[in-house]
Design a protein around this motif. Structure first.
Motif, mmCIF file in Angstrom:
data_model
loop_
_atom_site.group_PDB
_atom_site.id
_atom_site.type_symbol
_atom_site.label_atom_id
_atom_site.label_comp_id
_atom_site.label_asym_id
_atom_site.label_seq_id
_atom_site.Cartn_x
_atom_site.Cartn_y
_atom_site.Cartn_z
ATOM 1 N N ILE A 59 0.878 -1.175 0.000
ATOM 2 C CA ILE A 59 0.000 0.000 0.000
ATOM 3 C C ILE A 59 0.910 1.218 0.000
ATOM 4 C CG2 ILE A 59 -1.734 1.304 1.284
ATOM 5 C CD1 ILE A 59 -2.563 -1.343 2.604
ATOM 6 N N LEU A 60 0.713 2.111 -0.953
ATOM 7 C CA LEU A 60 1.512 3.337 -0.988
ATOM 8 C C LEU A 60 0.621 4.533 -0.709
ATOM 9 C CD1 LEU A 60 2.751 1.320 -3.384
ATOM 10 C CD2 LEU A 60 4.326 3.211 -3.577
ATOM 11 N N LEU A 61 1.061 5.368 0.224
ATOM 12 C CA LEU A 61 0.362 6.619 0.498
ATOM 13 C C LEU A 61 1.230 7.736 -0.052
ATOM 14 C CD1 LEU A 61 -0.857 6.195 4.204
ATOM 15 C CD2 LEU A 61 -2.036 5.586 2.102
ATOM 16 N N ASP A 62 0.704 8.484 -0.988
ATOM 17 C CA ASP A 62 1.478 9.537 -1.658
ATOM 18 C C ASP A 62 2.853 9.017 -2.098
ATOM 19 O OD1 ASP A 62 -0.488 11.428 -1.593
ATOM 20 O OD2 ASP A 62 0.170 12.301 0.298
ATOM 21 N N GLY A 63 2.869 7.827 -2.643
ATOM 22 C CA GLY A 63 4.093 7.272 -3.222
ATOM 23 C C GLY A 63 5.010 6.577 -2.234
ATOM 24 N N THR A 64 4.684 6.659 -0.913
ATOM 25 C CA THR A 64 5.542 6.007 0.086
ATOM 26 C C THR A 64 4.883 4.725 0.573
ATOM 27 O OG1 THR A 64 6.302 8.167 0.797
ATOM 28 C CG2 THR A 64 6.709 6.349 2.319
ATOM 29 N N ALA A 65 5.627 3.626 0.501
ATOM 30 C CA ALA A 65 5.062 2.340 0.908
ATOM 31 C C ALA A 65 4.863 2.308 2.412
ATOM 32 C CB ALA A 65 5.995 1.218 0.469
ATOM 33 N N MET A 66 3.686 1.829 2.837
ATOM 34 C CA MET A 66 3.439 1.662 4.279
ATOM 35 C C MET A 66 4.220 0.451 4.742
ATOM 36 S SD MET A 66 -0.631 2.396 4.423
ATOM 37 C CE MET A 66 -1.011 1.504 5.902
ATOM 38 N N GLY A 67 4.959 0.622 5.821
ATOM 39 C CA GLY A 67 5.731 -0.504 6.328
ATOM 40 C C GLY A 67 5.070 -1.046 7.575
ATOM 41 N N GLU A 68 5.839 -1.755 8.383
ATOM 42 C CA GLU A 68 5.266 -2.307 9.616
ATOM 43 C C GLU A 68 5.003 -1.206 10.622
ATOM 44 O OE1 GLU A 68 6.954 -5.781 11.240
ATOM 45 O OE2 GLU A 68 7.125 -6.745 9.290
ATOM 46 N N THR A 69 5.826 -0.146 10.579
ATOM 47 C CA THR A 69 5.571 0.965 11.498
ATOM 48 C C THR A 69 4.600 1.920 10.816
ATOM 49 O OG1 THR A 69 7.446 2.153 10.597
ATOM 50 C CG2 THR A 69 7.829 0.862 12.608
ATOM 51 N N PHE A 70 3.895 2.643 11.632
ATOM 52 C CA PHE A 70 2.856 3.523 11.097
ATOM 53 C C PHE A 70 3.027 4.874 11.784
ATOM 54 C CE2 PHE A 70 -1.873 4.199 10.368
ATOM 55 C CZ PHE A 70 -1.746 4.264 8.996
ATOM 56 N N PRO A 71 3.813 5.769 11.204
ATOM 57 C CA PRO A 71 4.156 7.003 11.905
ATOM 58 C C PRO A 71 2.920 7.832 12.285
ATOM 59 C CG PRO A 71 5.379 6.796 9.843
ATOM 60 C CD PRO A 71 4.369 5.706 9.864
ATOM 61 N N VAL A 72 3.019 8.517 13.425
ATOM 62 C CA VAL A 72 1.904 9.342 13.913
ATOM 63 C C VAL A 72 1.511 10.368 12.858
ATOM 64 C CG1 VAL A 72 1.233 11.014 15.689
ATOM 65 C CG2 VAL A 72 2.590 9.009 16.296
ATOM 66 N N ALA A 73 2.513 10.891 12.149
ATOM 67 C CA ALA A 73 2.226 11.910 11.133
ATOM 68 C C ALA A 73 1.295 11.351 10.055
ATOM 69 C CB ALA A 73 3.528 12.386 10.502
ATOM 70 N N VAL A 74 1.399 10.065 9.769
ATOM 71 C CA VAL A 74 0.510 9.444 8.776
ATOM 72 C C VAL A 74 -0.870 9.221 9.397
ATOM 73 C CG1 VAL A 74 0.145 7.423 7.302
ATOM 74 C CG2 VAL A 74 2.439 8.357 7.572
ATOM 75 N N LYS A 75 -0.862 8.726 10.644
ATOM 76 C CA LYS A 75 -2.143 8.469 11.330
ATOM 77 C C LYS A 75 -3.000 9.733 11.369
ATOM 78 C CE LYS A 75 -0.873 4.906 14.512
ATOM 79 N NZ LYS A 75 -0.334 4.657 15.816
ATOM 80 N N ARG A 76 -2.349 10.875 11.577
ATOM 81 C CA ARG A 76 -3.093 12.135 11.683
ATOM 82 C C ARG A 76 -3.787 12.505 10.383
ATOM 83 N NH1 ARG A 76 1.229 15.176 14.465
ATOM 84 N NH2 ARG A 76 0.974 14.591 16.631
ATOM 85 N N ARG A 77 -3.357 11.907 9.278
ATOM 86 C CA ARG A 77 -3.962 12.248 7.989
ATOM 87 C C ARG A 77 -5.177 11.357 7.694
ATOM 88 N NH1 ARG A 77 0.570 12.201 3.549
ATOM 89 N NH2 ARG A 77 -0.986 13.391 2.417
ATOM 90 N N ILE A 78 -5.399 10.384 8.589
ATOM 91 C CA ILE A 78 -6.452 9.384 8.330
ATOM 92 C C ILE A 78 -7.575 9.475 9.363
ATOM 93 C CG2 ILE A 78 -6.870 6.878 8.162
ATOM 94 C CD1 ILE A 78 -3.966 6.567 7.307
ATOM 95 N N GLY A 79 -8.796 9.305 8.919
ATOM 96 C CA GLY A 79 -9.931 9.160 9.838
ATOM 97 C C GLY A 79 -10.600 7.839 9.502
#
Ligand SMILES: Nc1ncnc2c1ncn2[C@@H]1O[C@H](COP(=O)(O)OP(=O)(O)OP(=O)(O)O)[C@@H](O)[C@H]1O
Length: 253
Positions: A59-79
């Protein structure tokens, strides 16, 4: 926000749930995710929110593959609202949303909270001091939806958000999602096809672990039955069930 799925595959043990799901979608798309019970809709949403990890694919979000870690900065972009969410029921609706706002580090969310709750709960003035534990199923569902919108997510994932809502409440939420649609990329599932028909721009139809259709709603309906309900029945065949003797249930007492 752009989401790209590349040959996303998920299996539980030997059981394949999703196989080679590939698509690319971006802000402004509202993707209605359809499929029979057990088709893998919630599984897909759990993968998108990193609750589950894929067996293979990415799964790529804005071209960056989601890895096992899920940075808080990414979580904040999701509801996300998956499996009806979990409210802290000892709190009032406002206290709960203030709690959610702190998680997202929103500086002052009071105005947002009041407008969302005022919009979604018709009798908000009467229930504002009540704990969520005393709310009806539909009222709790509306608070759960509000909690996903508070921080203006760029990726909104809603698993059956209109479950348990009366027609007026469902309309209010559909209106709200419709007006927010251009601000985010939405993935929404529902077994109520009239709801999907109202808000989805695109459809992802899952069946037998695979993508049966991915594309715009308009393209899907072109050349098929005019209504989504009938068009879906045309595409998916009823699951075969073994003939059971149910006369014990249906004969007169
Ligand atoms: N943690 C798990 N372990 C094993 N199997 C699972 C797990 N989670 C889901 N499944 C299986 O994966 C399949 C897909 O389930 P999922 O909840 O994604 O379906 P769905 O399309 O959301 O269904 P529904 O329309 O009923 O909500 C089902 O067969 C389910 O039993």
């Amino acid at each position: 926000m752009e989401v790209e799925l590349r040959q996303l595959t998920k299996a539980f043990g030997a059981k394949s749930i999703l196989r080679d799901v590939s698509l690319s979608a971006h802000t402004g798309y509202c993707v209605g995710v359809l499929g029979r019970n057990g088709a893998g809709k919630s599984t897909l949403f759990n993968l998108l929110t990193n609750v589950l990890l894929p067996t293979s694919g990415e799964i790529l979000l804005d071209g960056t593959a989601m890895g096992e870690t899920f940075p808080v900065a990414v979580k904040r972009r999701i509801g996300a609202l998956i499996n009806q969410g979990h409210l802290v029921e000892q709190l009032t609706a406002e206290e709960y949303l203030q709690f959610v706002a702190r998680i997202y580090e929103l500086p002052d969310a009071t105005a947002r909270i009041n407008s969302l709750l005022g919009h979604l709960l018709e009798d908000y003035d009467n229930v504002r001091r009540k704990r969520l534990s005393s709310f009806s199923t539909g009222m709790k569902q509306k608070v759960a939806v509000a909690s996903c919108l508070l921080h203006r997510p760029e990726l909104l994932i809603l698993d059956e958000p209109l479950n348990g809502l009366d027609i007026f409440s469902a309309e209010r939420i559909l209106e709200l999602l419709g007006s927010y649609r251009s601000q985010c990329l939405t993935f929404v599932s529902s077994h109520n096809l009239a709801h999907i028909e109202k808000i989805a721009t695109h459809l992802l139809i899952l069946d037998d672990s695979e993508v049966k259709y991915w594309g715009s709603m308009a393209d899907f309906l072109r050349g098929r039955e005019a209504y989504l309900n009938n068009a879906l029945l045309q595409l998916l065949h009823p699951a075969s069930t073994s003939a059971q003797d149910l006369t014990w249930l249906t004969t007169e007492r």
